[in-house]
Write a protein that holds these residues in place. Sequence first.
Motif, PDB file in Angstrom:
ATOM      1  N   GLU A  74       0.871  -1.248  -0.014  1.00 14.60           N
ATOM      2  CA  GLU A  74      -0.096   0.218  -0.125  1.00 14.60           C
ATOM      3  C   GLU A  74       0.809   1.188  -0.009  1.00 14.60           C
ATOM      4  O   GLU A  74       0.503   2.338  -0.595  1.00 14.60           O
ATOM      5  CB  GLU A  74      -1.076  -0.093   1.254  1.00 14.60           C
ATOM      6  N   ILE A  75       2.054   1.230   0.810  1.00 20.66           N
ATOM      7  CA  ILE A  75       2.934   2.281   0.741  1.00 20.66           C
ATOM      8  C   ILE A  75       3.667   2.462  -0.733  1.00 20.66           C
ATOM      9  O   ILE A  75       3.681   3.443  -1.173  1.00 20.66           O
ATOM     10  CB  ILE A  75       4.039   2.143   1.919  1.00 20.66           C
ATOM     11  N   ILE A  78       1.946   4.375  -3.359  1.00 18.49           N
ATOM     12  CA  ILE A  78       2.270   5.988  -3.291  1.00 18.49           C
ATOM     13  C   ILE A  78       3.704   6.293  -3.718  1.00 18.49           C
ATOM     14  O   ILE A  78       4.038   7.129  -4.747  1.00 18.49           O
ATOM     15  CB  ILE A  78       1.996   6.504  -1.878  1.00 18.49           C
ATOM     16  N   ASN A  79       4.511   5.539  -2.966  1.00 21.15           N
ATOM     17  CA  ASN A  79       6.083   5.939  -3.294  1.00 21.15           C
ATOM     18  C   ASN A  79       6.557   5.328  -4.665  1.00 21.15           C
ATOM     19  O   ASN A  79       7.397   5.821  -5.168  1.00 21.15           O
ATOM     20  CB  ASN A  79       6.915   5.460  -2.115  1.00 21.15           C
ATOM     21  N   PRO A  81       4.822   3.245  -7.385  1.00 24.61           N
ATOM     22  CA  PRO A  81       3.700   2.466  -8.192  1.00 24.61           C
ATOM     23  C   PRO A  81       4.301   1.470  -9.353  1.00 24.61           C
ATOM     24  O   PRO A  81       3.557   0.840  -9.775  1.00 24.61           O
ATOM     25  CB  PRO A  81       3.169   3.672  -8.624  1.00 24.61           C
ATOM     26  N   ASP A 189      11.376   8.820   1.420  1.00 28.26           N
ATOM     27  CA  ASP A 189      10.256   8.022   1.503  1.00 28.26           C
ATOM     28  C   ASP A 189       9.169   8.785   2.324  1.00 28.26           C
ATOM     29  O   ASP A 189       8.097   8.146   2.580  1.00 28.26           O
ATOM     30  CB  ASP A 189      10.417   6.598   1.650  1.00 28.26           C
ATOM     31  N   GLY A 192       5.004   9.134   1.852  1.00 29.61           N
ATOM     32  CA  GLY A 192       4.215   7.869   1.714  1.00 29.61           C
ATOM     33  C   GLY A 192       4.292   7.118   3.172  1.00 29.61           C
ATOM     34  O   GLY A 192       2.999   6.521   3.513  1.00 29.61           O
ATOM     35  N   GLU A 195       1.933   9.288   5.194  1.00 31.05           N
ATOM     36  CA  GLU A 195       0.481   8.950   4.841  1.00 31.05           C
ATOM     37  C   GLU A 195      -0.028   7.515   5.590  1.00 31.05           C
ATOM     38  O   GLU A 195      -1.059   7.408   5.608  1.00 31.05           O
ATOM     39  CB  GLU A 195       0.297   8.943   3.433  1.00 31.05           C
ATOM     40  N   GLU A 196       0.861   6.601   5.509  1.00 31.22           N
ATOM     41  CA  GLU A 196       0.548   5.310   6.163  1.00 31.22           C
ATOM     42  C   GLU A 196       0.689   4.994   7.453  1.00 31.22           C
ATOM     43  O   GLU A 196       0.321   4.099   8.179  1.00 31.22           O
ATOM     44  CB  GLU A 196       1.211   4.115   5.163  1.00 31.22           C
TER      45      GLU A 196
END
Length: 287
Positions: A74-75, A78-79, A81, A189, A192, A195-196
């Motif tokens: 999931e991270i 964002i960081n 893809p 990083d 991301g 955000e997580e």
Amino acid sequence: MCRAAVHGDDVRETARGALELARPGNCVAAAVLTATGAFVAGAGDALAPAAIAAVTTAFAVAAGNAINDYFDREIDAINRPDRPIPRGAVSPRGALGIAGVWFAAAVALAVALPTLALAIAGINLVALVTYTTVFKGTPGLGNALVSYLVGSTFLFGGAAVGRPEAVVALALLAALSTFAREVIKDVEDVVGDREEGLRTLPVAIGERRSLWVATGSLVVAVAASPLPYLSGTFGGAYLLLVAVADAVMLYACYEAFADPTAAQRRFKYGTFLAAAAFVVGRAVLLV
């Protein structure tokens, strides 16, 4: 015919994704560090254990990277893809299966090594599994664990040939410099991770303070880097090469305050130069 071609493309993409999960460059680098530890310790007639240890390290790192990608999917969306799981090349369950195969290969190889080397391998396999699930989101501890794992590759190589005590200093130097690189990576990083909800060092204390912590760790490593020469472990060629490696990594720390991504790449060059210094420094004494 078109359906077969599409299926073939899917298979190739999955195979490519599986290879990317391993991060071959990291696997080769870790295997080289293990082989370096064995060489510095004096592999001599123990070439087979040294080779087994290097291949074991490569499989273990591949497995650890795959598990890391599974838990970080999931991270990474964002960081990173473009990594295999976020882009759909490999499913999360598939990544776990691939990691299991690589772990099994590492264990099967490790049982052929001396008891201490086997113990180090066991500890490291557990550390690789728990890194993402337990330690990665803890400020500083995740960085420290990765640093230990990198430093322990030298110990593993030395233990494989029966002389781990000969590479303790190298393991400590590698761990200190790796800690600096890992903190810089966390700064890279940070968006991301924040955000997580991961509490990495930059999230906990700020990016600039974290970079000063990284720089401090590297300065200690640089200050200690002449010790293997002063103790007679390496010859003068080591001192020359390690000075260049030190300069590259110090500049990377300076660069990280403006561009952590570029600093990461430069830091890797410095790490490879340091490994070359270990090999050349030992080889000169053997001539």
